[in-house]
Structures are given as C-alpha cells and as structure tokens.
Write a protein that holds these residues in place. Structure first.
Motif, PDB file in Angstrom:
ATOM      1  N   THR A 195       0.814  -1.221   0.000  1.00  0.00           N
ATOM      2  CA  THR A 195       0.000   0.000   0.000  1.00  0.00           C
ATOM      3  C   THR A 195       0.846   1.268   0.000  1.00  0.00           C
ATOM      4  O   THR A 195       0.375   2.326  -0.407  1.00  0.00           O
ATOM      5  N   LEU A 198       0.973   0.402  -4.658  1.00  0.00           N
ATOM      6  CA  LEU A 198      -0.295   1.069  -4.969  1.00  0.00           C
ATOM      7  C   LEU A 198      -0.105   2.505  -5.469  1.00  0.00           C
ATOM      8  O   LEU A 198      -0.772   2.905  -6.444  1.00  0.00           O
ATOM      9  N   ALA A 230      -1.118   6.769  -2.259  1.00  0.00           N
ATOM     10  CA  ALA A 230      -1.993   6.343  -3.353  1.00  0.00           C
ATOM     11  C   ALA A 230      -2.958   7.466  -3.717  1.00  0.00           C
ATOM     12  O   ALA A 230      -3.259   7.702  -4.892  1.00  0.00           O
ATOM     13  N   MET A 249      -8.380   2.152  -4.029  1.00  0.00           N
ATOM     14  CA  MET A 249      -7.744   0.931  -4.519  1.00  0.00           C
ATOM     15  C   MET A 249      -8.528   0.309  -5.664  1.00  0.00           C
ATOM     16  O   MET A 249      -7.958  -0.055  -6.700  1.00  0.00           O
TER      17      MET A 249
END
Length: 457
Positions: A55, A59, A208, A362
């Motif tokens: 993450t 990401l 992200a 996501m």
C-alpha cells in the motif's frame, strides 16, 4: 505514421522521471509511519514490511499508471465513469484528505514534533505549536500566492542534504544498533496479523491518494518527452517507477528496521515523530537535532506549498466562482487550525477517513489500470464501487476514536460489520468488492453480446 511514433528515451530522461516519482511520493512525513511500524511489529518486521510496501509503494505507482492508462487529467477523471457527481465528490474527498483536513496540517506537525518540540518545554507545547504553525502557514501561503519558485529551488538543495543526513543516521544506527530487530517485542496486533496490519499502516502515507491527485504531473512530463502512444507512456512510467519507488521502498525498509532496533533502548512511542526524535537525539545530540530541525522544516514547507497550491488550483478549476487566492486562503487557514490539534490527534482522526477512502481508491486504481480489458464499462465500475463503499463505511466508523466507535451507533455498525469476511482485519470490503466485480463483468459481457447480436441482425 512515423511522426506519431514515440521516440526512445535516454537513461538520463528515465532517471528524471524516476526522480519526479520519488519526489512526489517521499516527503518528511513519510519518515514517521514506517519507523512506528517497526516499533509495532518488532520481531515480525519482515512480514509487516511486505504488507506496508504493497500500500505504501506498489499502490502509489499503480495510481500514476491509472492516470496514464485512462488518459486522465486528474483525480476527477478517474471517477468519471461513475458520473460527474461521483467524480466531483471523490475529488473533493481526496483533496480534502491530503489537503486541509489531514495531509497539509501534518506537514507542520511533523516538522514541529521532530524538529522543534525537543527544544520546547512540555509546559509551552501548545503555545509553541501555535506560533510555529502561524509562521509555517504564512510562509506556505506567501510562496503559493506569488507562485514563487524560490522555495522549490532551495528545496532542490536542502532535500538531498536532508536525505544525505538521513543515510548518515542509518549508517550510524546500523553500525551501533540500539537492539536486535529480530528479537524485539511484538505488539498484540502484530503477533498473528503482521502482514495485514502492515498493509493497513501503509494507508497513513496517503501516497496512493497523492498519486491520483498529482500523478498527472508525471504523466504530462513523460508525454512532453515525446511519448505519443499511451502504451509507451505507461511503459516509461512503469520502468521509471520501478527505480524511483525502489528507492522509496529501500528507505522505508531501513526506517522499519531502525524502528524495531530502537526498542532495545526506548519504549514503544505514541507515534513515529517521537521515535524519530529519540533516535536522532541519541546519535546526534543537540547539534544533530538542530540541523535536522532546519532541514525537516524546509522539506515539510516545500511539501505544504505544493499541497495548498494544488488544492487551490483544482478547486478553482471546478468551482471557478471562487478565485484561486480565496481557495488558497481557505485551505491554508483550515490547515493551520487542524495543525493545532497536534500530530497524535491528526493521525487518530485521519485513520477512519483513510479506512474509507483507501478501499475506494484501490478499486478505482485497479479498475483504471485494467480498464482496457472491459472498455472502461460503467457497469463494472458501478457494481465494484457500490459493493466496496458500504463495508468501507463500516470500517471507517469502527476505526473512529471511542467517542464515535463506542457510541450506540458505532456499536450497532460493528455488530453488522462482523458478519462480513475479514472484518476483524479491517478488510471487510474485499469479498464484497470481488462479488461486485463478478456482477459487473457479467453485466458487461451480457450487454456486449447483446449489442453484437443486434449489429449482426
């Protein structure tokens, strides 16, 4: 056809893109979360690191690729397959989170906590933070108002110096370790779920979200280098991103290990800012702390200028009735107010928002990257996002401080949320999102076949 072919980039140009990506995703605030993760994970740091890098590194890179693949001009376009209304709300939430609600105030509180607070007595903490944040955000407003590039130029000199000092600290820390990271104490949550908790800790970087908001800067730079085909732009971003994000991952790894080693001498801290200060003081003393204070403040100020300017520019673009300078004043003032709640409170209240926004981001990132496979069909987007939003809202409520999560409403939400798979890990949205994907793809295939049949007839 030849003029439309992309030219081959030199190694230097690839490194320029790598540097852009590194600068986009690594700021002074990114120091504290991997360091704290190391303290939380202790001897389980290896597995926790894998989750964190998914993450915190993979990401964010995919978020920039999502901008490239969908030919987006910003975060608004990423959400557009679900309609203008959704796209606008999504853009506001992303910018508010990385901007005045959490991200921008954090630039001031991190620089204060790590750089200034050690020189201030505990009795003067509140007043010192108030004065520091006033000066900090007045400077951020001034540089952004005049669109002055002086701070950027200073940052180009001081940021590498800051990284050099950081690596000196790493060198000393590993030559004279505070403890053995493999035998460090492991906190309760990381005994059996270090991978998932490392994954969730990566949310705190907000990278992200930043990739969705600012990734267009990198994509535009690649296009200006003569990459005309979107497939070529994506390849350049991927190749350069591997180098740039590998550098970010390497720093994260060193910070996580340093955090785990620090448990040999220090107790588990409330946040990574305190841990970082303790380590610097231990190895560098007052002089090292003073140098760090200057460098980290300039680094955070550079980030703050970029954040407030980007917020004002994007909001002026979508809400032109309000001028750029008015938006700039609003976001700067709001950031100042939030900063005075302190780093611990900002982290505590940002976590619930990230528990909601990250799942949503996501699935949109992954859908965008894979969108050529289903022609960016709105049905696929709709069902995946619909099935993600509801459980993500539940994760958000449960993650709030006790005043919300332990209220009658919070306890009721928690009760129903427990029925979903992976809810105990804060990932109750995963299985519903996959169900939504199956339904969306089935709808896409059905509609596609129906249209093909009508065309033949």
């Amino acid at each position: 056809m030849k003029p439309y072919n992309s030219r081959k980039l030199s190694l230097k140009e690839y490194l320029v893109v790598s540097s852009l990506l590194f600068g986009l995703f690594f700021g002074a605030g990114n120091l504290i979360f991997p360091l704290h993760l190391g303290q939380l994970a202790g001897g389980k740091w290896i597995v926790a690191t894998i989750g964190f890098l998914i993450t915190g590194v993979l990401l964010p890179l995919l978020s920039v690729l999502a901008i490239s693949v969908t030919k987006s001009e910003g975060v608004f376009d990423v959400g557009k397959p679900l309609g203008v209304g959704f796209a606008l709300v999504f853009m506001v939430l992303i910018h508010a989170t990385i901007g005045p609600l959490f991200g921008t105030p954090r630039t001031a509180t991190v620089s204060f906590t790590v750089g200034v607070e050690p020189f201030v007595g505990s009795n003067n903490h509140t007043l010192a933070l108030f004065i520091f944040s006033v000066v900090f955000f007045l400077l951020a407003f001034g540089f952004s108002y005049h669109e002055n590039h002086i701070l950027d130029n200073v940052g180009k000199v001081l940021n590498p110096l800051f990284l050099a000092l950081l690596f000196i600290m790493f060198l000393v820390a590993f030559l004279c370790p505070l403890g053995n990271p493999m035998t460090a104490a492991v906190t309760k949550d990381y005994v059996n779920a270090s991978l998932i908790n490392g994954f969730l800790q990566g949310y705190n970087t907000m990278d992200a979200l930043a990739g969705l908001a600012f990734g267009v800067t990198v994509v535009t730079a690649v296009r200006q280098m003569g990459q005309r085909k979107e497939s070529d732009v994506s390849k350049v971003v991927a190749k350069s991103g591997f180098v740039g994000m590998a550098a970010v991952a390497f720093i994260y790894l060193l910070l996580i290990v340093a955090g785990a080693m620090s448990l040999g001498h220090f107790k588990l801290s409330g946040d990574g800012g305190v841990a970082f200060t303790q380590i610097v003081n231990y190895y560098g003393g007052a002089f090292g702390q003073a140098v760090l204070a200057v460098l980290i403040t300039v680094t955070c100020l550079t980030t703050a200028v970029g954040l407030v300017a980007a917020f004002a520019q994007d909001f002026h673009k979508h809400f032109p009735a309000v001028s750029y300078h008015t938006w700039l004043a609003l976001t700067t003032f709001a950031s100042f107010v939030v900063a005075n709640f302190g780093l611990e409170q900002i982290i505590a209240w940002s976590t619930p928002m990230l528990m909601f926004l990250y799942p949503l981001s996501m699935v949109l990132i992954l859908l965008s990257v894979c969108s050529p496979l289903f022609k960016r069909n709105s049905y696929v987007y709709f069902f995946v996002v619909l099935f993600t939003v509801v459980p993500a809202l539940g994760d958000m409520v449960v993650a709030f401080p006790a005043v919300v999560s332990h209220s009658a409403f919070g306890l009721a939400v928690a009760k129903y949320r427990e029925m979903l798979p992976l809810a105990e890990f804060g990932l109750s949205w995963v299985v519903p999102a996959l169900v939504g994907l199956v339904i969306g793809l089935a709808m896409y295939v059905y509609k596609d076949k129906k249209m093909s049949t009508q065309t033949v007839e």
